[in-house]
Write a protein that holds these residues in place. Structure first.
Motif, short mmCIF file in Angstrom:
data_model
loop_
_atom_site.label_atom_id
_atom_site.label_comp_id
_atom_site.label_asym_id
_atom_site.label_seq_id
_atom_site.Cartn_x
_atom_site.Cartn_y
_atom_site.Cartn_z
N TYR A 1 76.09 39.82 -40.68
CA TYR A 1 74.68 39.48 -40.82
C TYR A 1 74.47 39.10 -42.28
CZ TYR A 1 69.71 39.79 -39.61
OH TYR A 1 68.40 39.50 -39.32
N MET B 1 67.87 42.41 -36.33
CA MET B 1 68.54 42.87 -35.11
C MET B 1 69.92 42.22 -35.09
SD MET B 1 65.25 42.53 -32.58
CE MET B 1 65.99 43.15 -31.09
N ASN B 2 70.94 43.04 -34.99
CA ASN B 2 72.29 42.50 -35.02
C ASN B 2 72.64 41.78 -33.72
OD1 ASN B 2 72.85 43.47 -37.58
ND2 ASN B 2 73.74 45.38 -36.84
N PRO B 3 73.06 40.51 -33.81
CA PRO B 3 73.55 39.84 -32.60
C PRO B 3 74.95 40.37 -32.26
CG PRO B 3 73.79 38.38 -34.48
CD PRO B 3 73.13 39.65 -35.00
N MET B 4 75.39 40.14 -31.03
CA MET B 4 76.66 40.74 -30.57
C MET B 4 77.86 40.41 -31.47
SD MET B 4 77.78 43.00 -28.59
CE MET B 4 76.29 43.39 -27.69
N PRO B 5 78.00 39.18 -31.98
CA PRO B 5 79.16 38.93 -32.86
C PRO B 5 79.14 39.82 -34.11
CG PRO B 5 78.21 36.85 -32.15
CD PRO B 5 77.26 37.92 -31.70
N VAL C 1 64.19 37.03 -30.55
CA VAL C 1 65.28 37.51 -29.70
C VAL C 1 64.69 37.75 -28.31
CG1 VAL C 1 66.97 39.36 -29.36
CG2 VAL C 1 66.41 38.59 -31.67
N GLY D 1 68.48 38.86 -24.32
CA GLY D 1 68.88 39.25 -25.66
C GLY D 1 69.40 38.12 -26.52
N GLY D 2 69.31 36.88 -26.03
CA GLY D 2 69.79 35.74 -26.81
C GLY D 2 68.69 35.22 -27.74
N SER D 3 69.06 34.20 -28.49
CA SER D 3 68.12 33.55 -29.38
C SER D 3 67.12 32.74 -28.53
CB SER D 3 68.92 32.61 -30.29
OG SER D 3 68.08 31.88 -31.12
N ALA E 1 81.44 38.75 -36.89
CA ALA E 1 80.66 37.99 -37.87
C ALA E 1 79.83 38.96 -38.70
CB ALA E 1 79.75 36.99 -37.16
N VAL F 1 77.67 42.92 -34.07
CA VAL F 1 77.94 44.25 -33.53
C VAL F 1 79.44 44.47 -33.35
CG1 VAL F 1 77.63 45.74 -31.50
CG2 VAL F 1 75.69 44.44 -32.39
N THR F 2 80.13 43.45 -32.84
CA THR F 2 81.56 43.61 -32.59
C THR F 2 82.40 43.41 -33.85
OG1 THR F 2 81.81 41.27 -32.03
CG2 THR F 2 81.38 42.77 -30.20
#
Lengths: 191, 579
Positions: A113, A101-105, A12, A47-49, A111, A107-108
């Motif tokens: 994990y 680590m949770n990606p934004m999708p 990340v 913070g992206g892949s 999607a 977190v919102t």
């Protein structure tokens, strides 16, 4: 066709994968290999892949690793290991931190994990060496030393001497953090 | 000494060794490190200019004065600098001038995928394209020789995979260049019609000479393969993919000079093989030339003009077998880039989103305000387009949108090309509101100074543009400053300014949370008993906040204690931390 070896370092943005590739590149250069290291800068660092390609052999042409080519995928985060599985060679190996680590999708809530990824990968026939690199890094003195823990783990699968690795570490990290990083490396190698 | 070097660092080394002594650039991924690395050499004067047009004109001024100069930019930056480009092609140079332009096929960090080679042809200038770091260094040096021999600025084309890949280079010493004497020469350097008419034939003649040079130059080479039935014409990083796939099996014409192309060389190569395939990224530029001189090729029928290529894509196009991999059987959610925890843009964007405003956006980290959950941006085009765009948008609505539309633009982007748009707003009686997101740095490209930060490229103190005074001088009477960490203040001021019947500027001021000098507060703590699971705190898209078992949780390793979430929580569950 050629003997080029491929190591992908994934994680990340902001996790410190650039230092790992710098260290590895330096070591491979001193061993007399042709080396190419490819990084991505700019927007994805936020913070992206992120992915870094390290390739070495007698003569390396392409700076990138394509699907089905990686001998090793070294991942700083579990989901990222799973994301790049398509790039692994048939007999390749995944070394991954078990940290999530949770990606934004996620977190919102858009999607999920995926659960139990290490076992899912193993069930699909992937050779996975999973360690809690964050815990080991913290034990060594800093959560930022995850990169050295993972390099230590990778070192088990290479024929280079400990001295050669240590020299590369000394050339890559500031003197102030040298001992801590060496410790993190040892923890990774012996975990 | 052999060392691993980033392609961009190798270009900088080439500039150094070639005796370049003047560099002016505007940062842009993937070109930025050329100038940052050049600035580390004491022998090179290096600066950030406010935009690429200024950078190119400054570099031209230096070459005109007799010193080897360079300017660097990303592909879209060359659009900004296109105006001087086309005319310095006519004047030529006094000492050598090299223009670095870095394309971004695959759009890793760009808003379009344009192919810069078209500029070389359109401006009638030579363009070199290295395929690795060693060539990046060597071609930068050769570019100066070509520039001085042919009296033309030379384009050095990079792409992401060459610019941001490290490979082995061998360095050598700098060769200092004596300054070429400056002699006044109006008919060569004053491009008014009478003089320019005489220069145009010189330019056309120069292109012919450069094509002759290309035929014999070692920048272009033919690699005879074991099998001479198939001949591949390629350049740049595509050459590496071809070698990876084909090794020494096929014949290759490897072009280091991608404009002008030599008809003689290409015909000679084509006649030595039975079939020609052109492997190039993006447009069929080389292929189009081949077809125009009557050579039958395959190329864009096999390789897409969209996205970058890779060894597997090249293998597929050539009909060669390759091993693709298998992915794990799981649904992997995307991990898009996000605004960092503590990013000062977040609070301001929350307010724009809450007020449901039309937001005409711009280029920078703050473009990320467009993604969920903020979803706060309506358009992003190019540097400066927010301010010019909001004016047109409001005029077209006959004033109906004036009170619910804003432009957002960063401090560096405002200096780059936002100022002129603001002049237009003032001059043409617009009732538009502009928000300058002043985070005191050029963020997205990795923290470069700009005219508003008070420091120059070398880190030395420099004149600092006073944004408030500048906006007022332009004719904006209502200029307000807000702290984006203070949501109520932002909301009140934005409402007040939108309600006014005059143009206004709001400066949202707070330095980037990643700057070394910025001290963070203690992480926010969640009182789980008070958390009612309303998820208000999730509306700001902060990567430090998540919901676990229905309750808000703060990742203390990410949280900077900015306190924006504490202002959203009506139940007081989010509490300022104590050391």
């Amino acid at each position: 066709m050629n003997n080029t070896k491929n190591v992908m370092i994934v994680g990340v943005g902001g996790q410190g994968s650039l230092l790992a590739s710098k260290l590895l590149g330096r070591l491979l250069l001193t061993k007399g290999y042709d080396v190419k290291v490819s990084e991505v800068h700019g927007m994805s660092q936020r913070g992206g892949s992120v992915v870094t390609y390290v390739r070495f052999g007698d003569q390396v042409y392409s700076p990138v690793i394509d699907e089905g080519e990686a001998d090793f995928i070294v991942s700083f985060e579990l989901l990222e290991a799973a994301r790049w599985t398509k790039f692994l060679k048939k007999d390749g190996k995944i070394i991954t931190n078990t940290q999530q680590m949770n990606p934004m999708p996620v977190v919102t809530g858009a999607a999920e994990y995926p659960s139990d990824l290490v076992n899912k990968m193993k069930a699909n026939g992937f050779d996975v060496d999973a360690i809690n690199a964050l815990e080991l890094a913290e034990k060594a003195g800093s959560s930022k030393a995850v990169n050295l823990v993972l390099m230590g783990r990778l070192s088990k699968y290479f024929d280079f001497t400990e001295e050669e690795w240590m020299n590369a570490i000394e050339a890559s990290v500031p003197p102030k953090f040298l001992e801590m990083n060496k410790k993190a490396f040892e923890y990774g190698a012996n975990a | 000494m052999k060392q691993l070097m980033l392609g961009n660092e190798a270009v900088a080394r080439g500039l150094y060794e070639a005796g370049c002594s003047f560099v002016s650039s505007y940062p842009g991924t993937p070109s930025t490190e050329i100038t940052e690395c050049a600035a580390k050499y004491n022998e090179i004067y290096a600066e950030w200019a406010p935009n690429e047009k200024v950078a190119m004109e400054a570099a031209f001024g230096a070459a005109f004065a007799g010193k080897r100069s360079f300017c660097g930019m990303k592909h879209v930056g060359l659009n900004v600098a296109a105006d001087p480009l086309f005319t310095i092609s006519y004047t030529g140079v006094n000492a050598g001038m090299v223009i670095g332009v870095a394309d971004d096929p695959g759009m890793h960090s760009s808003q379009n995928e344009q192919d810069s080679r078209h500029y070389a042809r359109a401006a009638k200038l030579p363009m070199l394209e290295p395929s690795n770091s060693a060539e990046a260094l060597e071609f930068a040096k050769k570019a100066y020789e070509i520039s001085e021999t042919f009296d033309a600025p030379v384009l050095l084309k990079m792409c992401t995979r060459v610019a941001h890949s490290q490979s082995i280079v061998e360095t050598s010493d700098r060769v200092e260049k004596e300054q070429v004497e400056y002699v006044k020469n109006p008919s060569k350097y004053i491009m008014m019609p009478g003089f320019a008419k005489k220069r145009h034939p010189v330019v056309e003649e120069r292109t012919k000479k450069l094509a002759d040079f290309a035929a014999g130059s070692d920048l272009n080479r033919i690699e005879k393969g074991k099998d001479i039935k198939l001949g591949i014409i390629t350049a740049g990083t595509c050459y590496q993919y071809v070698k990876e796939v084909c090794g020494d099996d096929v014949s290759i014409l490897k072009l280091g000079m991608v404009w002008p192309l030599s008809e003689k060389l290409i015909k000679e190569f084509a006649s030595s093989v039975e079939k020609v395939i052109v492997v190039e990224e993006l447009d069929g530029f080389i292929e189009g030339f081949c077809n125009a001189i009557g050579i039958e090729t395959e190329g864009k029928n096999l390789f897409s003009d969209i996205d970058e290529l890779s060894q597997n894509k090249v293998a597929k196009g050539l009909g060669i077998e390759y091993n693709g991999g298998e992915a794990v059987d799981a649904i992997i959610p995307n991990r898009p880039p996000v605004m960092c925890a503590g990013c000062p843009h977040r609070g301001l964007y929350y307010v724009l989103s809450k007020l449901k405003l039309n937001v005409i956006g711009d280029i920078g980290c703050y473009t990320l305000g467009a993604v969920a959950p903020l979803n706060a941006v309506d358009s992003v085009i190019c540097m400066g387009a927010s301010i010019s765009g909001v004016h047109g948008f409001n005029k077209a609505h006959d004033g109906k949108t004036d009170g619910k539309t804003v432009a957002v633009i960063g401090d560096s982007t405002f200096m780059h090309s936002g100022m002129t748009g603001l002049v237009n707003i003032s001059y043409n009686n617009s009732n538009s509101t502009v928000i300058i997101l002043d985070n005191s740095i050029t963020g997205m490209t990795g923290h470069q100074h700009n005219p508003t930060t008070g420091y120059n490229l070398k880190g030395d103190p420099a004149a600092k543009v006073d944004l408030e005074a500048l906006c007022k001088a332009i004719g904006i009477n209502s200029v307000r400053v807000v702290d984006p960490y203070d949501i109520a203040m932002c909301e009140n001021v934005i409402k007040e300014e939108l309600a006014k019947n005059e143009p206004s500027v709001i400066i949202s001021r707070r330095p980037c949370a990643l700057l070394k000098y910025v001290k963070h507060s203690s992480p926010i703590k969640v009182d789980a008993d008070k958390c009612k699971s309303c998820k208000m705190c999730m509306k700001i898209g902060c990567p430090a906040i998540s919901i676990v078992n229905g309750k808000a949780v703060i990742d203390a390793t990410l949280c900077t204690g900015c306190g924006v979430c504490t202002q959203l929580c009506k139940f007081g569950a989010m509490q300022e931390g104590t050391k």
